[in-house]
Design a protein around this motif. Structure first.
Motif, mmCIF file in Angstrom:
data_model
loop_
_atom_site.group_PDB
_atom_site.id
_atom_site.type_symbol
_atom_site.label_atom_id
_atom_site.label_comp_id
_atom_site.label_asym_id
_atom_site.label_seq_id
_atom_site.Cartn_x
_atom_site.Cartn_y
_atom_site.Cartn_z
ATOM 1 N N ARG A 96 0.826 -1.416 0.037
ATOM 2 C CA ARG A 96 -0.034 0.022 -0.157
ATOM 3 C C ARG A 96 0.816 1.407 0.118
ATOM 4 N NH1 ARG A 96 -1.231 -2.033 5.257
ATOM 5 N NH2 ARG A 96 0.065 -0.835 6.760
ATOM 6 N N ARG B 147 -6.683 0.698 -2.943
ATOM 7 C CA ARG B 147 -7.759 1.126 -2.268
ATOM 8 C C ARG B 147 -7.063 2.075 -0.977
ATOM 9 N NH1 ARG B 147 -13.274 0.509 -2.190
ATOM 10 N NH2 ARG B 147 -13.439 0.879 -0.021
ATOM 11 N N GLU B 148 -6.303 1.436 -0.414
ATOM 12 C CA GLU B 148 -5.617 1.776 0.827
ATOM 13 C C GLU B 148 -4.702 3.099 0.633
ATOM 14 O OE1 GLU B 148 -3.778 -1.663 2.928
ATOM 15 O OE2 GLU B 148 -5.750 -2.169 3.668
ATOM 16 N N HIS C 281 -6.859 6.151 -0.177
ATOM 17 C CA HIS C 281 -7.616 6.628 1.074
ATOM 18 C C HIS C 281 -6.514 7.645 1.761
ATOM 19 C CE1 HIS C 281 -10.730 3.246 1.207
ATOM 20 N NE2 HIS C 281 -11.293 4.337 0.858
ATOM 21 N N LYS C 282 -5.455 7.079 1.859
ATOM 22 C CA LYS C 282 -4.139 7.863 2.313
ATOM 23 C C LYS C 282 -4.072 9.206 1.529
ATOM 24 C CE LYS C 282 0.004 6.236 4.437
ATOM 25 N NZ LYS C 282 0.911 5.266 4.422
ATOM 26 N N LEU D 292 -6.590 11.788 2.705
ATOM 27 C CA LEU D 292 -6.282 12.453 4.000
ATOM 28 C C LEU D 292 -5.474 13.391 3.933
ATOM 29 C CD1 LEU D 292 -7.315 10.937 7.172
ATOM 30 C CD2 LEU D 292 -8.187 10.409 4.919
ATOM 31 N N MET E 13 -12.562 12.446 -2.394
ATOM 32 C CA MET E 13 -13.769 11.264 -2.818
ATOM 33 C C MET E 13 -15.048 11.318 -2.661
ATOM 34 S SD MET E 13 -11.301 7.927 -0.950
ATOM 35 C CE MET E 13 -12.506 7.076 -1.770
ATOM 36 N N PRO F 258 -18.663 9.083 -1.932
ATOM 37 C CA PRO F 258 -19.008 7.813 -1.530
ATOM 38 C C PRO F 258 -19.713 7.173 -2.761
ATOM 39 C CG PRO F 258 -19.537 9.292 0.114
ATOM 40 C CD PRO F 258 -18.973 10.121 -1.051
ATOM 41 N N ARG F 259 -19.131 5.827 -2.915
ATOM 42 C CA ARG F 259 -19.819 5.005 -4.146
ATOM 43 C C ARG F 259 -19.554 5.572 -5.240
ATOM 44 N NH1 ARG F 259 -23.841 2.181 -0.399
ATOM 45 N NH2 ARG F 259 -22.618 0.189 -0.664
ATOM 46 N N TYR G 133 -26.452 8.536 3.735
ATOM 47 C CA TYR G 133 -25.546 7.060 3.255
ATOM 48 C C TYR G 133 -24.159 7.434 3.923
ATOM 49 C CZ TYR G 133 -22.241 3.830 1.401
ATOM 50 O OH TYR G 133 -21.358 2.782 1.388
ATOM 51 N N PRO H 77 -20.572 5.567 4.478
ATOM 52 C CA PRO H 77 -19.845 3.967 4.626
ATOM 53 C C PRO H 77 -19.596 3.506 5.898
ATOM 54 C CG PRO H 77 -18.936 5.822 2.999
ATOM 55 C CD PRO H 77 -19.810 6.345 3.824
ATOM 56 N N ARG I 201 -16.921 2.213 6.860
ATOM 57 C CA ARG I 201 -15.566 2.460 7.228
ATOM 58 C C ARG I 201 -15.645 3.920 8.114
ATOM 59 N NH1 ARG I 201 -14.753 3.403 1.724
ATOM 60 N NH2 ARG I 201 -15.043 5.396 0.970
ATOM 61 N N GLU J 52 -9.678 -0.019 7.235
ATOM 62 C CA GLU J 52 -9.704 1.326 6.686
ATOM 63 C C GLU J 52 -9.837 2.497 7.821
ATOM 64 O OE1 GLU J 52 -12.567 0.994 3.804
ATOM 65 O OE2 GLU J 52 -11.171 -0.112 2.244
ATOM 66 N N HIS K 22 -6.609 2.917 9.547
ATOM 67 C CA HIS K 22 -5.562 3.653 8.650
ATOM 68 C C HIS K 22 -5.770 5.181 8.963
ATOM 69 C CE1 HIS K 22 -4.548 -0.192 6.273
ATOM 70 N NE2 HIS K 22 -3.593 0.209 7.286
ATOM 71 N N LYS K 23 -7.290 5.509 8.942
ATOM 72 C CA LYS K 23 -7.726 6.869 8.895
ATOM 73 C C LYS K 23 -7.215 7.389 10.127
ATOM 74 C CE LYS K 23 -11.823 8.988 7.052
ATOM 75 N NZ LYS K 23 -13.157 8.911 6.609
ATOM 76 N N LEU L 23 -3.535 8.436 10.117
ATOM 77 C CA LEU L 23 -3.145 9.573 9.395
ATOM 78 C C LEU L 23 -3.724 10.884 10.469
ATOM 79 C CD1 LEU L 23 -2.677 9.939 6.017
ATOM 80 C CD2 LEU L 23 -2.202 7.755 7.490
#
Lengths: 223, 223
Positions: free
Chosen positions: A15, A54-55, A58-59, A62, A68, A70-71, B11, B13, B15, B55, B58-59, B62
């Motif tokens: 990752r 994915r990970e 996400h990093k 942040l 992002m 959602p969905r 909605y 997520p 996570r 996830e 990980h958040k 950070l």
DNA sequence: ATTCTGTATGTTGTATACAATATTCTTTAA
DNA sequence: TTAAAGAATATTGTATACAACATACAGAAT
């Protein structure tokens, strides 16, 4: 105890590899603002599964380099004029604070490094290679920032710097700015060596002011 | 186009649900510094799979609330004395900057809100409930911070505040500090209403100074 | 008793499978 | 021709499976 350090620290999670790869691609403009980041595609291109991608995404979110929904997936962050001004406003305050702290905390060794970095920056300007100039510019500022010894301050400023890295590079490519840049570095160096807090802070602020003007006029020529 | 907003935004997520749950647990001390965060256990306890837990962790990493060692898992972040001082040093600089900006940018409406928040804080002190005092204290500062209109500044400060939330609460529970806190709020309010940049910045700095002294003496009584 | 080694167990890292939702394209009706 | 509806496709969200590695413990050798 023998001192064999037996470098066992060379493991990096996938990752993080992906993270650094994507980060670099964004900062260098290979991935452009607004561009969609799709997990499967990136995974295939990088030869890994979706999970580390994915990970990594996400990093990056942040860190502010990716936005992002959602969905709906991720895209390379686009910075607005307001966003840019906001970043620079915080940076101006923190850079000035760093310069002041540097006056109080810089070590003799760091002073030498700073003089050297200032010289090397000027040589880079003479040579005229934008990438080299950018590198030497970063090196100069890093010495000042690191001399504060405040890790939270360092990481906060680095994050802000990252947000505008792409645009700052355009600014450095503009040769007409370079003499001023050199002059500002010299003033800042001199103020720090003489432990002149007020002048150092002021110099740092002016430095960012000029960056702001240049960057904004390049990105939003009419504004 | 009809203006049916059709609240489709409800909605979240999984996570993020997990993230908020863990975050709250850490900030309220339910999860203590140094405690290990194991994915399977948390997943079972929360009734989800490992993925959203991973996830979320990980958040949190950070955000600085969790520290991770590769292949060894995560644990609730422990802050060192140096780390605490570093956070407070940056906060002092940024809070002072906020106070100065507030003098220039606060709207009449926000001025009224600030007066009200100051009054409500004093009432909370009279009542003596630490949780209420903490809430009203945050509300007061939030108005100042938000009045700057700089979202990057706001989120940066909020992140710093989060790092020390746990310790700050202990500080508020110390009743002997409260009269001083009230006095400092009043000074800051007055300076902002009178657009006195220098005094506002100074008041903000002193406010953090006192927090620092109190928190450090509580956590590291000998230091 | 101590250290080493091997095994068993637990935990994380990565890949994949499946479900839920978005998006796109085609078809149909006006 | 355009708009709407519905199917087909693509993409993300979540769960699970498996592999790699770390840890703990037991037993053997010194």
């Amino acid at each position: 105890m023998t001192e064999l350090s037996l470098n066992m620290d060379e493991y990096l999670p996938l990752r993080d590899v992906v993270f650094h790869t994507l980060r670099r691609a964004i900062l260098t403009g290979q991935l452009k603002p607004g561009e969609r980041l799709m997990e499967i595609h990136l995974a295939q291109k990088l030869g890994v599964s979706r999970t580390p991608v994915r990970e990594a995404i996400h990093k990056l979110e942040l860190e502010g380099l990716v936005t992002m929904m959602p969905r709906r997936g991720a895209q390379v962050a686009q910075i607005s004029e307001k966003g840019l001004k906001d970043v620079l406003e915080v940076r101006r305050a923190l850079d000035a604070f760093c310069a002041e702290l540097a006056c109080e905390r810089i070590t003799p060794k760091e002073e030498e490094e700073l003089k050297k970095a200032c010289k090397e920056f000027e040589e880079a300007v003479k040579i005229g290679d934008p990438t080299l100039i950018a590198t030497k510019d970063v090196a100069f500022h890093d010495i000042i920032i690191n001399s504060t010894g405040n890790e939270r301050l360092i990481s906060t400023i680095n994050n802000l710097a990252e947000q505008i890295y792409r645009y700052r590079f355009e600014y450095i490519k503009d040769a007409s700015q370079r003499p001023r840049l050199m002059e500002e570095h010299r003033t800042l160096l001199d103020a720090i060596l003489n432990k002149d807090l007020a002048r150092a802070g002021k110099a740092a602020r002016i430095h960012i002011d000029n960056q702001e003007i240049s960057i904004l006029s390049q990105i939003y020529p009419e504004g």
